[in-house]
Design an enzyme around this catalytic site. Structure first.
Site, PDB file in Angstrom:
ATOM      1  N   GLY A  10       0.852  -1.858  -0.138  1.00 23.71           N
ATOM      2  CA  GLY A  10       0.070   0.008   0.254  1.00 23.71           C
ATOM      3  C   GLY A  10       0.742   1.213  -0.081  1.00 23.71           C
ATOM      4  N   ALA A  11       2.031   1.452  -1.091  1.00 22.50           N
ATOM      5  CA  ALA A  11       2.718   2.129  -0.963  1.00 22.50           C
ATOM      6  C   ALA A  11       3.114   3.485  -2.111  1.00 22.50           C
ATOM      7  CB  ALA A  11       4.690   1.377  -0.782  1.00 22.50           C
ATOM      8  N   ARG A  13       0.996   5.564  -1.863  1.00 20.81           N
ATOM      9  CA  ARG A  13       0.469   7.411  -1.287  1.00 20.81           C
ATOM     10  C   ARG A  13      -0.162   6.707  -0.064  1.00 20.81           C
ATOM     11  NH1 ARG A  13      -6.058   6.744  -1.815  1.00 20.81           N
ATOM     12  NH2 ARG A  13      -6.054   5.286  -2.768  1.00 20.81           N
ATOM     13  N   ASP A  60      -2.197  -7.410  -5.850  1.00 22.63           N
ATOM     14  CA  ASP A  60      -3.389  -7.146  -5.142  1.00 22.63           C
ATOM     15  C   ASP A  60      -2.866  -8.021  -3.998  1.00 22.63           C
ATOM     16  OD1 ASP A  60      -5.674  -8.420  -3.962  1.00 22.63           O
ATOM     17  OD2 ASP A  60      -6.699  -8.265  -5.562  1.00 22.63           O
ATOM     18  N   VAL A  61      -2.415  -7.682  -2.397  1.00 22.22           N
ATOM     19  CA  VAL A  61      -2.404  -8.522  -1.087  1.00 22.22           C
ATOM     20  C   VAL A  61      -2.594  -9.365  -1.385  1.00 22.22           C
ATOM     21  CG1 VAL A  61      -0.868  -6.754  -0.184  1.00 22.22           C
ATOM     22  CG2 VAL A  61      -2.521  -6.626   1.052  1.00 22.22           C
ATOM     23  N   SER A 139      -4.485   0.464  14.565  1.00 24.35           N
ATOM     24  CA  SER A 139      -5.750   1.533  14.513  1.00 24.35           C
ATOM     25  C   SER A 139      -6.049   1.386  15.430  1.00 24.35           C
ATOM     26  CB  SER A 139      -6.598   1.454  12.918  1.00 24.35           C
ATOM     27  OG  SER A 139      -7.236   1.834  13.131  1.00 24.35           O
ATOM     28  N   TYR A 151     -13.619  -2.765   9.763  1.00 23.53           N
ATOM     29  CA  TYR A 151     -12.590  -3.042  10.209  1.00 23.53           C
ATOM     30  C   TYR A 151     -12.057  -2.608  11.745  1.00 23.53           C
ATOM     31  CZ  TYR A 151      -8.458   0.878   9.160  1.00 23.53           C
ATOM     32  OH  TYR A 151      -8.442   2.016   9.580  1.00 23.53           O
ATOM     33  N   ALA A 154     -10.600  -6.069  11.575  1.00 21.37           N
ATOM     34  CA  ALA A 154      -9.229  -7.041  10.699  1.00 21.37           C
ATOM     35  C   ALA A 154      -8.370  -5.812  11.682  1.00 21.37           C
ATOM     36  CB  ALA A 154      -9.430  -6.342  10.104  1.00 21.37           C
ATOM     37  N   LYS A 155      -8.254  -4.622  12.316  1.00 21.25           N
ATOM     38  CA  LYS A 155      -6.833  -4.358  13.322  1.00 21.25           C
ATOM     39  C   LYS A 155      -7.360  -4.964  14.474  1.00 21.25           C
ATOM     40  CE  LYS A 155      -5.816  -0.915   9.575  1.00 21.25           C
ATOM     41  NZ  LYS A 155      -5.111  -1.457   8.973  1.00 21.25           N
TER      42      LYS A 155
HETATM   43  P1  NAP Z   1      -4.375   5.105   1.716  1.00 14.55           P
HETATM   44  O1  NAP Z   1      -4.576   6.597   1.477  1.00 14.55           O
HETATM   45  O2  NAP Z   1      -6.182   4.462   1.139  1.00 14.55           O
HETATM   46  O3  NAP Z   1      -4.075   4.560   1.262  1.00 14.55           O
HETATM   47  C1  NAP Z   1      -4.365   2.853   0.870  1.00 14.55           C
HETATM   48  C2  NAP Z   1      -3.017   2.038   0.050  1.00 14.55           C
HETATM   49  O4  NAP Z   1      -3.311   1.035  -0.297  1.00 14.55           O
HETATM   50  C3  NAP Z   1      -3.428   2.462  -1.237  1.00 14.55           C
HETATM   51  O5  NAP Z   1      -2.385   3.091  -2.874  1.00 14.55           O
HETATM   52  C4  NAP Z   1      -4.227   1.085  -2.547  1.00 14.55           C
HETATM   53  O6  NAP Z   1      -4.486   1.081  -3.548  1.00 14.55           O
HETATM   54  C5  NAP Z   1      -4.033   0.095  -1.136  1.00 14.55           C
HETATM   55  N1  NAP Z   1      -4.471  -1.091  -1.638  1.00 14.55           N
HETATM   56  C6  NAP Z   1      -5.507  -0.954  -1.110  1.00 14.55           C
HETATM   57  N2  NAP Z   1      -5.915  -2.346  -1.182  1.00 14.55           N
HETATM   58  C7  NAP Z   1      -4.711  -2.667  -1.966  1.00 14.55           C
HETATM   59  C8  NAP Z   1      -4.529  -4.647  -2.131  1.00 14.55           C
HETATM   60  N3  NAP Z   1      -5.581  -4.979  -1.880  1.00 14.55           N
HETATM   61  N4  NAP Z   1      -2.966  -4.556  -2.077  1.00 14.55           N
HETATM   62  C9  NAP Z   1      -2.226  -3.544  -2.525  1.00 14.55           C
HETATM   63  N5  NAP Z   1      -2.552  -2.545  -2.147  1.00 14.55           N
HETATM   64  C10 NAP Z   1      -3.865  -1.715  -1.672  1.00 14.55           C
HETATM   65  O7  NAP Z   1      -5.079   4.556   2.892  1.00 14.55           O
HETATM   66  P2  NAP Z   1      -3.742   4.836   5.162  1.00 14.55           P
HETATM   67  O8  NAP Z   1      -4.462   6.346   5.028  1.00 14.55           O
HETATM   68  O9  NAP Z   1      -2.280   5.892   4.144  1.00 14.55           O
HETATM   69  O10 NAP Z   1      -3.939   4.075   5.351  1.00 14.55           O
HETATM   70  C11 NAP Z   1      -2.164   3.547   5.041  1.00 14.55           C
HETATM   71  C12 NAP Z   1      -2.945   1.984   6.112  1.00 14.55           C
HETATM   72  O11 NAP Z   1      -2.553   2.563   7.768  1.00 14.55           O
HETATM   73  C13 NAP Z   1      -4.024   1.290   6.344  1.00 14.55           C
HETATM   74  O12 NAP Z   1      -3.744  -0.373   6.916  1.00 14.55           O
HETATM   75  C14 NAP Z   1      -5.220   1.852   7.142  1.00 14.55           C
HETATM   76  O13 NAP Z   1      -5.946   0.769   7.596  1.00 14.55           O
HETATM   77  C15 NAP Z   1      -4.153   2.621   8.656  1.00 14.55           C
HETATM   78  N6  NAP Z   1      -4.648   3.012   8.911  1.00 14.55           N
HETATM   79  C16 NAP Z   1      -4.929   4.692   8.399  1.00 14.55           C
HETATM   80  C17 NAP Z   1      -5.359   5.920   9.066  1.00 14.55           C
HETATM   81  C18 NAP Z   1      -5.802   6.799   9.077  1.00 14.55           C
HETATM   82  O14 NAP Z   1      -6.089   7.904   9.433  1.00 14.55           O
HETATM   83  N7  NAP Z   1      -5.145   7.017   7.762  1.00 14.55           N
HETATM   84  C19 NAP Z   1      -5.384   5.510  10.664  1.00 14.55           C
HETATM   85  C20 NAP Z   1      -5.215   4.067  11.345  1.00 14.55           C
HETATM   86  C21 NAP Z   1      -4.596   3.066  10.277  1.00 14.55           C
HETATM   87  P3  NAP Z   1      -5.199   1.704  -4.486  1.00 14.55           P
HETATM   88  O15 NAP Z   1      -4.742   3.658  -4.480  1.00 14.55           O
HETATM   89  O16 NAP Z   1      -5.563   1.352  -5.459  1.00 14.55           O
HETATM   90  O17 NAP Z   1      -6.735   2.133  -3.913  1.00 14.55           O
END
Ligand code: NAP
Length: 250
Positions: A10-11, A13, A60-61, A139, A151, A154-155
């Site tokens: 998920g790198a 963005r 796709d993970v 999370s 979610y 899962a977390k």
């Molecule tokens: P994000 O901006 O939505 O980025 C998530 C990335 O994961 C996207 O690039 C997405 O790809 C990719 N992804 C989704 N499904 C995938 C798959 N099946 N295989 C490979 N890549 C996949 O999310 P984020 O906010 O950076 O979050 C990153 C992690 O931190 C997540 O696990 C999230 O649950 C966790 N988290 C986030 C927050 C927060 O406040 N942001 C808080 C707690 C935990 P696409 O762009 O192609 O969809």
């Protein structure tokens, strides 16, 4: 860290991109993994411009063959990874009575199945090297969050997964830890703001008032913690969940 290879899922963005860039700045070579390899270009370019080494991996993970192919590609190009960051994630929020089975399964498959598949596909490199670092993204929602029964489950699952990896792999010099972020400014939180119909700036301001340090988090806050957990000096820290939320849990 110069000879170490990391893979961050998920790198393309958000938090994953910040972690990939930080680990590259720390001297690791980085496999930048996301659904579409083309979407990884920005992260790979940022790393390369800063003098680091990275390769884009499309996978796709949640799919076993896809993960295996990406790990093989990484081994061929940069080497077998001994640092694994399971960060890929999606949201499919809804109240229980409105949640579809597809939305339940999608979230379980990306977060939990994905972390399992990537950890399983890479453990041999860590065991062979007698050194490894696994960082799993949990999370604050693991503690329960309205509208996120999939979610939050899962977390919370990521935390049990992490502790068990720590128990099983510790004797091979491998640590496993989880980071539990609070509110971090990314596309994911922007999408939540949009879903509830609040402008993102206002959404962030409201969130900040509830957070003890009175600000929302940035991807770099999580990257900093990941950098610590991956560092040589963190070899005695394992099986832990670090809440990076500007307070105990919010
Ligand atoms: P994000 O901006 O939505 O980025 C998530 C990335 O994961 C996207 O690039 C997405 O790809 C990719 N992804 C989704 N499904 C995938 C798959 N099946 N295989 C490979 N890549 C996949 O999310 P984020 O906010 O950076 O979050 C990153 C992690 O931190 C997540 O696990 C999230 O649950 C966790 N988290 C986030 C927050 C927060 O406040 N942001 C808080 C707690 C935990 P696409 O762009 O192609 O969809």
């Amino acid at each position: 860290m110069a000879d170490r290879v990391a893979v961050v899922s998920g790198a393309a963005r958000g938090i994953g991109a910040a972690i990939a860039e930080r680990l590259a700045a720390d001297g690791l070579k980085v496999g930048v993994l996301d659904l579409d390899a083309a979407h990884c270009a920005d992260t790979v370019d940022a790393i390369t411009r800063a003098g680091g080494t990275a390769v884009a991996l499309g996978a796709d993970v949640s799919k076993e063959d896809s993960v295996a192919a990406a790990v093989e590609q990484l081994e061929r190009t940069l080497g077998g990874p001994t640092v694994v960051v399971n960060n890929a994630g999606i949201l499919r929020d809804n109240l229980l009575f409105k949640m579809s089975v597809d939305d339940w399964d999608a979230v379980m498959n990306v977060h939990l199945r994905g972390a399992f598949l990537l950890a399983r596909a890479t453990q041999k490199y860590m065991v062979e090297a007698r050194w490894g670092r696994i960082v799993n993204m949990s999370s604050t929602s693991a503690l329960g969050n309205r509208g996120q029964v999939n979610y939050s489950a899962a977390k919370a699952g990521m935390q049990g997964f992490t502790k068990t990896l720590a128990l099983e792999l510790g004797k091979f010099g491998v640590t496993a830890n989880a980071i539990a972020p609070g509110f971090i400014v990314t596309d994911m939180t922007a999408a939540t703001a949009e879903r509830v119909g609040v402008p993102f700036e206002e959404f962030q301001r409201a969130a900040a008032t509830q957070i003890p340090v009175q600000r929302v988090g940035r991807p770099e806050d999580i990257a900093h913690t990941a950098s610590f957990l991956v560092s040589e000096g963190a070899g005695f820290v394992s099986g832990q969940v670090i809440y990076v939320a500007g307070g105990p849990r919010d």
